[in-house]
Design a protein around this motif. Structure first.
Motif, PDB file in Angstrom:
ATOM      1  N   PRO A  28       0.834  -1.201   0.000  1.00  0.00           N
ATOM      2  CA  PRO A  28       0.000   0.000   0.000  1.00  0.00           C
ATOM      3  C   PRO A  28       0.874   1.259   0.000  1.00  0.00           C
ATOM      4  CG  PRO A  28      -0.691  -1.530   1.729  1.00  0.00           C
ATOM      5  CD  PRO A  28       0.632  -2.004   1.216  1.00  0.00           C
ATOM      6  N   VAL A  29       0.358   2.301  -0.584  1.00  0.00           N
ATOM      7  CA  VAL A  29       1.021   3.610  -0.550  1.00  0.00           C
ATOM      8  C   VAL A  29       0.852   4.188   0.849  1.00  0.00           C
ATOM      9  CG1 VAL A  29       0.881   5.981  -1.392  1.00  0.00           C
ATOM     10  CG2 VAL A  29       0.805   4.061  -3.010  1.00  0.00           C
ATOM     11  N   ARG A  30       1.987   4.448   1.513  1.00  0.00           N
ATOM     12  CA  ARG A  30       1.949   4.991   2.876  1.00  0.00           C
ATOM     13  C   ARG A  30       2.726   6.294   3.011  1.00  0.00           C
ATOM     14  NH1 ARG A  30       3.750  -0.411   3.831  1.00  0.00           N
ATOM     15  NH2 ARG A  30       2.017  -1.827   4.275  1.00  0.00           N
ATOM     16  N   THR A  31       3.467   6.688   1.993  1.00  0.00           N
ATOM     17  CA  THR A  31       4.310   7.881   2.073  1.00  0.00           C
ATOM     18  C   THR A  31       4.019   8.806   0.897  1.00  0.00           C
ATOM     19  OG1 THR A  31       6.132   6.982   0.730  1.00  0.00           O
ATOM     20  CG2 THR A  31       6.144   6.481   3.111  1.00  0.00           C
ATOM     21  N   LEU A  32       4.390  10.068   1.051  1.00  0.00           N
ATOM     22  CA  LEU A  32       4.218  11.031  -0.029  1.00  0.00           C
ATOM     23  C   LEU A  32       5.021  10.622  -1.257  1.00  0.00           C
ATOM     24  CD1 LEU A  32       3.096  13.668  -1.137  1.00  0.00           C
ATOM     25  CD2 LEU A  32       4.993  14.876  -0.019  1.00  0.00           C
ATOM     26  N   GLU A  33       6.222  10.085  -1.042  1.00  0.00           N
ATOM     27  CA  GLU A  33       7.044   9.657  -2.179  1.00  0.00           C
ATOM     28  C   GLU A  33       6.335   8.566  -2.981  1.00  0.00           C
ATOM     29  OE1 GLU A  33      11.565   8.082  -3.208  1.00  0.00           O
ATOM     30  OE2 GLU A  33      10.866   8.097  -1.131  1.00  0.00           O
ATOM     31  N   ASP A  34       5.762   7.579  -2.282  1.00  0.00           N
ATOM     32  CA  ASP A  34       5.042   6.519  -2.989  1.00  0.00           C
ATOM     33  C   ASP A  34       3.799   7.071  -3.685  1.00  0.00           C
ATOM     34  OD1 ASP A  34       6.850   4.556  -2.421  1.00  0.00           O
ATOM     35  OD2 ASP A  34       5.591   3.467  -0.994  1.00  0.00           O
ATOM     36  N   TYR A  35       3.135   8.026  -3.060  1.00  0.00           N
ATOM     37  CA  TYR A  35       1.969   8.647  -3.688  1.00  0.00           C
ATOM     38  C   TYR A  35       2.373   9.323  -5.009  1.00  0.00           C
ATOM     39  CZ  TYR A  35      -2.403  11.255  -4.115  1.00  0.00           C
ATOM     40  OH  TYR A  35      -3.596  11.761  -4.574  1.00  0.00           O
ATOM     41  N   GLU A  57      -8.841  11.994 -14.759  1.00  0.00           N
ATOM     42  CA  GLU A  57      -7.995  10.943 -14.171  1.00  0.00           C
ATOM     43  C   GLU A  57      -7.857  11.125 -12.662  1.00  0.00           C
ATOM     44  OE1 GLU A  57      -5.901   7.872 -13.111  1.00  0.00           O
ATOM     45  OE2 GLU A  57      -6.967   8.113 -15.011  1.00  0.00           O
ATOM     46  N   PHE A  58      -7.562  12.331 -12.237  1.00  0.00           N
ATOM     47  CA  PHE A  58      -7.424  12.619 -10.804  1.00  0.00           C
ATOM     48  C   PHE A  58      -8.729  13.261 -10.353  1.00  0.00           C
ATOM     49  CE2 PHE A  58      -3.210  12.300 -12.629  1.00  0.00           C
ATOM     50  CZ  PHE A  58      -2.654  11.328 -11.803  1.00  0.00           C
ATOM     51  N   ASP A  59      -9.662  12.391  -9.999  1.00  0.00           N
ATOM     52  CA  ASP A  59     -11.087  12.695  -9.964  1.00  0.00           C
ATOM     53  C   ASP A  59     -11.625  13.123  -8.610  1.00  0.00           C
ATOM     54  OD1 ASP A  59     -10.692  10.301  -8.698  1.00  0.00           O
ATOM     55  OD2 ASP A  59     -12.248   9.207  -9.794  1.00  0.00           O
ATOM     56  N   GLY A  60     -10.759  13.383  -7.642  1.00  0.00           N
ATOM     57  CA  GLY A  60     -11.220  13.782  -6.327  1.00  0.00           C
ATOM     58  C   GLY A  60     -11.352  12.642  -5.335  1.00  0.00           C
ATOM     59  N   ASN A  61     -11.074  11.416  -5.774  1.00  0.00           N
ATOM     60  CA  ASN A  61     -11.185  10.252  -4.888  1.00  0.00           C
ATOM     61  C   ASN A  61      -9.845   9.724  -4.386  1.00  0.00           C
ATOM     62  OD1 ASN A  61     -14.027   9.751  -4.665  1.00  0.00           O
ATOM     63  ND2 ASN A  61     -14.008   9.119  -6.814  1.00  0.00           N
ATOM     64  N   ASP A  62      -8.752  10.298  -4.859  1.00  0.00           N
ATOM     65  CA  ASP A  62      -7.451   9.720  -4.523  1.00  0.00           C
ATOM     66  C   ASP A  62      -7.051   9.882  -3.060  1.00  0.00           C
ATOM     67  OD1 ASP A  62      -6.625   8.538  -6.992  1.00  0.00           O
ATOM     68  OD2 ASP A  62      -6.402  10.548  -7.794  1.00  0.00           O
ATOM     69  N   LEU A  63      -7.453  10.963  -2.435  1.00  0.00           N
ATOM     70  CA  LEU A  63      -7.053  11.182  -1.044  1.00  0.00           C
ATOM     71  C   LEU A  63      -7.956  10.459  -0.049  1.00  0.00           C
ATOM     72  CD1 LEU A  63      -5.968  14.934  -1.061  1.00  0.00           C
ATOM     73  CD2 LEU A  63      -4.535  12.881  -1.167  1.00  0.00           C
ATOM     74  N   CYS A  64      -8.982   9.775  -0.531  1.00  0.00           N
ATOM     75  CA  CYS A  64      -9.838   8.988   0.361  1.00  0.00           C
ATOM     76  C   CYS A  64      -9.833   7.523  -0.039  1.00  0.00           C
ATOM     77  CB  CYS A  64     -11.255   9.547   0.397  1.00  0.00           C
ATOM     78  SG  CYS A  64     -12.018   9.747  -1.222  1.00  0.00           S
ATOM     79  N   GLN A  75      12.062  -0.457  -8.650  1.00  0.00           N
ATOM     80  CA  GLN A  75      11.376   0.438  -9.575  1.00  0.00           C
ATOM     81  C   GLN A  75       9.867   0.218  -9.529  1.00  0.00           C
ATOM     82  OE1 GLN A  75      12.870   2.800 -11.520  1.00  0.00           O
ATOM     83  NE2 GLN A  75      10.896   3.486 -12.296  1.00  0.00           N
ATOM     84  N   ALA A  76       9.108   1.270  -9.229  1.00  0.00           N
ATOM     85  CA  ALA A  76       7.651   1.174  -9.256  1.00  0.00           C
ATOM     86  C   ALA A  76       7.180   1.050 -10.703  1.00  0.00           C
ATOM     87  CB  ALA A  76       7.027   2.395  -8.595  1.00  0.00           C
ATOM     88  N   VAL A  77       6.366   0.010 -10.989  1.00  0.00           N
ATOM     89  CA  VAL A  77       5.981  -0.268 -12.379  1.00  0.00           C
ATOM     90  C   VAL A  77       4.473  -0.384 -12.562  1.00  0.00           C
ATOM     91  CG1 VAL A  77       8.186  -1.365 -12.921  1.00  0.00           C
ATOM     92  CG2 VAL A  77       6.288  -2.771 -12.061  1.00  0.00           C
ATOM     93  N   GLY A  78       3.707  -0.292 -11.503  1.00  0.00           N
ATOM     94  CA  GLY A  78       2.261  -0.400 -11.641  1.00  0.00           C
ATOM     95  C   GLY A  78       1.556   0.069 -10.391  1.00  0.00           C
ATOM     96  N   THR A  79       0.272   0.313 -10.532  1.00  0.00           N
ATOM     97  CA  THR A  79      -0.502   0.804  -9.397  1.00  0.00           C
ATOM     98  C   THR A  79      -1.960   0.402  -9.546  1.00  0.00           C
ATOM     99  OG1 THR A  79      -1.024   2.783  -8.093  1.00  0.00           O
ATOM    100  CG2 THR A  79      -0.966   3.052 -10.462  1.00  0.00           C
ATOM    101  N   LEU A  80      -2.684   0.448  -8.453  1.00  0.00           N
ATOM    102  CA  LEU A  80      -4.138   0.306  -8.458  1.00  0.00           C
ATOM    103  C   LEU A  80      -4.700   1.085  -7.278  1.00  0.00           C
ATOM    104  CD1 LEU A  80      -5.052  -1.814  -5.987  1.00  0.00           C
ATOM    105  CD2 LEU A  80      -4.348  -3.522  -7.637  1.00  0.00           C
ATOM    106  N   ARG A  81      -6.016   1.254  -7.299  1.00  0.00           N
ATOM    107  CA  ARG A  81      -6.693   2.000  -6.238  1.00  0.00           C
ATOM    108  C   ARG A  81      -7.865   1.177  -5.726  1.00  0.00           C
ATOM    109  NH1 ARG A  81      -9.183   7.826  -7.803  1.00  0.00           N
ATOM    110  NH2 ARG A  81     -11.057   6.669  -8.385  1.00  0.00           N
ATOM    111  N   MET A  82      -8.087   1.225  -4.411  1.00  0.00           N
ATOM    112  CA  MET A  82      -9.249   0.586  -3.817  1.00  0.00           C
ATOM    113  C   MET A  82      -9.969   1.586  -2.940  1.00  0.00           C
ATOM    114  SD  MET A  82      -8.128  -3.332  -2.915  1.00  0.00           S
ATOM    115  CE  MET A  82      -6.797  -2.868  -1.823  1.00  0.00           C
TER     116      MET A  82
END
Length: 209
Positions: A28-35, A57-64, A75-82
């Protein structure tokens, strides 16, 4: 989370290849750098490759939401959101850099994400996928189109809604959990955290939540 994501892997259509968890890791993303890494990957794919406008794309749901990153080595190569709702979780924004498509990075990331959802007590997830990608996703993890739900359009693509059943996790967290477990970092509930280390200090004085 620690160890191989046994429950999360059960949601996949195929077992993760041997050696994939040694090469790839997801968290999981836990730091500003990972975000920032998450945002860079999504911009590179959704905005650059698919020409999605920034505000869509950045639709207002990313911070929640909870975000995952998958790494090839460092190297970070992919991401997803839940995102989390009463009774179900929603899987969104699943993406890999072009160089990683067709490799086990996706399976590792999904297995770890499904494991996290299972530990949080979720057994049902939904996703809204591009209709053209149904053959891909239906071969990647166990899912079905939600019957009776209409197809719909946004950001220039046709979408369908799918349902993903997540097996019950034998160690699913509950409201009766040890309070020290519940305050550990997301996904690291089995490891003592910084607040565990602070428990040895004097309990005298004012207490704040």
């Amino acid at each position: 989370m620690t160890g191989r994501p046994v429950i999360g892997e059960q949601v996949l259509c195929r077992r993760v290849p041997e050696g994939a968890f040694e090469r790839y890791s997801a968290r999981p993303v836990r730091t500003l750098e990972d975000y920032q890494k998450m945002a860079a990957i999504r911009a590179a794919v959704f905005m650059s490759e698919q020409d999605c406008p920034y505000e869509e794309e950045f639709d207002g749901n990313d911070l929640c939401a909870t975000h995952f990153l998958v790494f090839d080595g460092t190297q970070a190569v992919g991401t997803l959101r839940m995102r989390w709702f009463a009774g179900f979780a929603k899987l969104e924004r699943v993406v890999l850099l072009r160089s990683q498509r067709g490799r086990p990075a996706l399976q590792v990331m999904l297995a770890e994400a499904f494991e996290l959802a299972a530990r949080k007590g979720y057994t049902r997830m939904i996703a809204q996928i591009q209709a053209r990608l149904w053959p891909v996703w239906s071969r990647t993890f166990k899912c079905r189109m939600v019957p009776g739900r209409p197809r719909f359009w946004f950001s220039d693509y046709e979408y369908i809604e799918i349902e993903i059943v997540v097996p019950h996790h034998p160690q699913a967290l509950s409201a009766d959990e040890d309070p020290m477990v519940m305050i550990r970092p997301e996904g690291l509930w089995d490891r003592p955290g910084v607040l565990d280390a602070s428990a040895g200090r004097s309990g005298q004085g004012d207490v704040a939540a």
